[in-house]
Design a protein around this motif. Structure first.
Motif, PDB file in Angstrom:
ATOM      1  N   ALA A  60       1.645  -3.692 -45.891  1.00  0.00           N
ATOM      2  CA  ALA A  60       0.387  -3.373 -45.196  1.00  0.00           C
ATOM      3  C   ALA A  60       0.027  -1.895 -45.369  1.00  0.00           C
ATOM      4  CB  ALA A  60       0.486  -3.730 -43.719  1.00  0.00           C
ATOM      5  N   LEU A  61       1.025  -1.028 -45.267  1.00  0.00           N
ATOM      6  CA  LEU A  61       0.777   0.407 -45.437  1.00  0.00           C
ATOM      7  C   LEU A  61       0.375   0.721 -46.875  1.00  0.00           C
ATOM      8  CD1 LEU A  61       0.822   3.298 -44.316  1.00  0.00           C
ATOM      9  CD2 LEU A  61       3.283   3.359 -44.826  1.00  0.00           C
TER      10      LEU A  61
ATOM     11  N   GLU B 109      -1.126  -1.256 -48.984  1.00  0.00           N
ATOM     12  CA  GLU B 109      -2.494  -1.738 -49.211  1.00  0.00           C
ATOM     13  C   GLU B 109      -3.518  -0.843 -48.514  1.00  0.00           C
ATOM     14  OE1 GLU B 109      -1.576  -6.485 -49.925  1.00  0.00           O
ATOM     15  OE2 GLU B 109      -2.081  -5.800 -47.889  1.00  0.00           O
ATOM     16  N   GLU B 110      -3.194  -0.416 -47.316  1.00  0.00           N
ATOM     17  CA  GLU B 110      -4.106   0.467 -46.582  1.00  0.00           C
ATOM     18  C   GLU B 110      -4.363   1.759 -47.352  1.00  0.00           C
ATOM     19  OE1 GLU B 110      -3.497   3.666 -43.120  1.00  0.00           O
ATOM     20  OE2 GLU B 110      -2.820   1.646 -42.570  1.00  0.00           O
ATOM     21  N   ARG B 111      -3.290   2.405 -47.822  1.00  0.00           N
ATOM     22  CA  ARG B 111      -3.448   3.686 -48.518  1.00  0.00           C
ATOM     23  C   ARG B 111      -4.058   3.499 -49.902  1.00  0.00           C
ATOM     24  NH1 ARG B 111      -4.964   5.896 -45.142  1.00  0.00           N
ATOM     25  NH2 ARG B 111      -5.179   7.648 -46.602  1.00  0.00           N
TER      26      ARG B 111
ATOM     27  N   THR C 147      -1.506  -3.775 -54.970  1.00  0.00           N
ATOM     28  CA  THR C 147      -2.692  -2.925 -55.043  1.00  0.00           C
ATOM     29  C   THR C 147      -3.685  -3.449 -56.078  1.00  0.00           C
ATOM     30  OG1 THR C 147      -1.660  -1.390 -56.633  1.00  0.00           O
ATOM     31  CG2 THR C 147      -1.342  -0.941 -54.299  1.00  0.00           C
TER      32      THR C 147
ATOM     33  N   ALA D 162      -7.736   3.211 -49.365  1.00  0.00           N
ATOM     34  CA  ALA D 162      -8.287   4.508 -48.964  1.00  0.00           C
ATOM     35  C   ALA D 162      -8.400   5.458 -50.149  1.00  0.00           C
ATOM     36  CB  ALA D 162      -7.409   5.130 -47.876  1.00  0.00           C
TER      37      ALA D 162
END
Length: 370
Positions: free
Chosen positions: A146-147, A149-151, A319, A154
């Motif tokens: 999750a982290l 994919e979030e970064r 990603t 972004a």
């Protein structure tokens, strides 16, 4: 035209930083070892790049996140966990000899982490760059996905520090991969007195192995490989339970869906047997289209470099599946991942570090121009 001037880098300094990371053993799932490793990675990041590296505590171990600040433009993605158990270092210590560095994790992927740090340290401006070094890549990235994919979303571009492909090539595509566990429930009975009263889970498992093997389509890149099986308790007992572990690799989302549906549809051959399936293709395929733009930049920076699609998976699969441009295999040149002969080619370290720096500059220039 993308340009980047390669700068002299201290290979000796890179070797010493690599030694520091390798000598803090970091087997996946060993939370105490991973905490020590993450702290060492964070210290190295802060010492070479400045700023602060945060430890992101999770059930899978601490991930290390460093940011140069400014609008995020590029995520450099690595991991600090390795597949080797504690004590491997005593048997196979860090060594540099005949142009090769050896030791647990030098190629997969501590060498790539060190190279990227030194490549970035040589840049005058690092704004917009983030580095994420996770703690559980080798065991599926469940606590880091999750982290990551979030970064990635972004930042908008991802450079993955996994080891290079054969011959030093970049990894422009990856198969999706996953693991299935097929459990068979039968019924125990005395193998001599009442064999027919039981439901032999081992025989049922044998049928299932043959059915599962037929799901592969190697002509289109799909491999379905039973790898581990277990059944039975005693030599005079009809086995009541069996398990089968299966490795799956696919090149397309359509094949992922087909194989997962086929596993869900597995049916018993013996009356009274029951089948339960867990797992799936956890890492989606990374199509070569996801890396095309970044690979073109890499070719301009290093004209002789090759790109190839490979069977193994990485966090770049996640990603790329989000539509974020992703280029993999930017880490160490070497080989022997997960094996005792793992090695890193020392003479390639500076060139690969400069390649990471050049890609970072190019991505940020493109983002500013957009």
């Amino acid at each position: 035209m993308t340009t980047h001037k390669a700068v002299p880098l201290s290979v000796d300094a890179m070797i010493e930083d690599l030694r520091t990371l390798v000598e803090v053993e970091s087997p996946s799932r060993d939370l105490a070892a991973l905490k020590a490793s993450a702290t060492t990675v964070a210290t190295l990041l802060e010492g070479r790049l400045g700023g602060r590296a945060a430890l992101v505590e999770t059930e899978g171990g601490p991930h290390v996140h460093w940011s140069a600040g400014g609008d995020p433009k590029v995520l450099i993605l690595g991991h600090h966990d390795t597949v080797f158990p504690l004590g491997t270092l005593e048997r196979r210590p860090f060594t540099v000899e005949d142009g090769h560095a050896t030791g647990p994790g030098v190629f997969d992927m501590l060498g790539g982490v060190v190279q990227a740090i030194h490549g970035l340290a040589a840049l005058d401006d690092r704004s917009g760059v983030e580095i994420l070094v996770s703690a559980d890549e080798e065991v599926g990235s469940r606590s880091s996905r999750a982290l990551i994919e979030e970064r990635a979303l972004a930042c908008g571009a991802v450079l993955v520090l996994e080891g290079a492909a054969d011959g030093g090539g970049l990894k422009t595509g990856r198969k999706g991969c996953g693991t299935f566990e097929v459990s068979v429930a039968g019924r125990a009975s005395h193998a001599g007195l009442e064999p027919a009263a039981g439901v032999n889970a081992l025989i049922e498992a044998a049928h299932q192995v043959l059915d599962i093997a037929e799901l592969g389509r190697p002509d289109i890149g799909t491999t379905v490989t039973p790898t581990v099986a277990a059944a039975g308790t005693l030599d005079n007992v009809v086995p009541a339970a069996a398990t089968i572990i299966v490795d799956v690799r696919v090149e397309t989302a359509e094949e992922k869906e087909r194989v997962e549906s086929a596993f869900a549809a597995l049916a018993p051959h013996l009356d009274g047997a029951e089948i339960t399936v867990q797992g799936g293709v956890g890492r989606p395929p990374m199509p070569e289209s996801a890396s095309a733009e970044l690979f073109a930049v890499a070719k301009r920076l290093l004209p002789g470099i090759e790109g190839m699609a490979v069977g193994g998976g990485s966090d770049g699969n996640f990603t790329a599946a989000l539509g974020v441009p992703t280029l993999d295999g930017l880490g160490a040149v070497g080989g022997g991942a997960h094996a005792d002969h793992e090695y890193l080619v020392v003479d390639a370290m500076a060139e690969r570090a400069n390649l990471v720096g050049g890609l970072v500059n190019a991505i940020r220039h493109t983002a500013r121009s957009a």
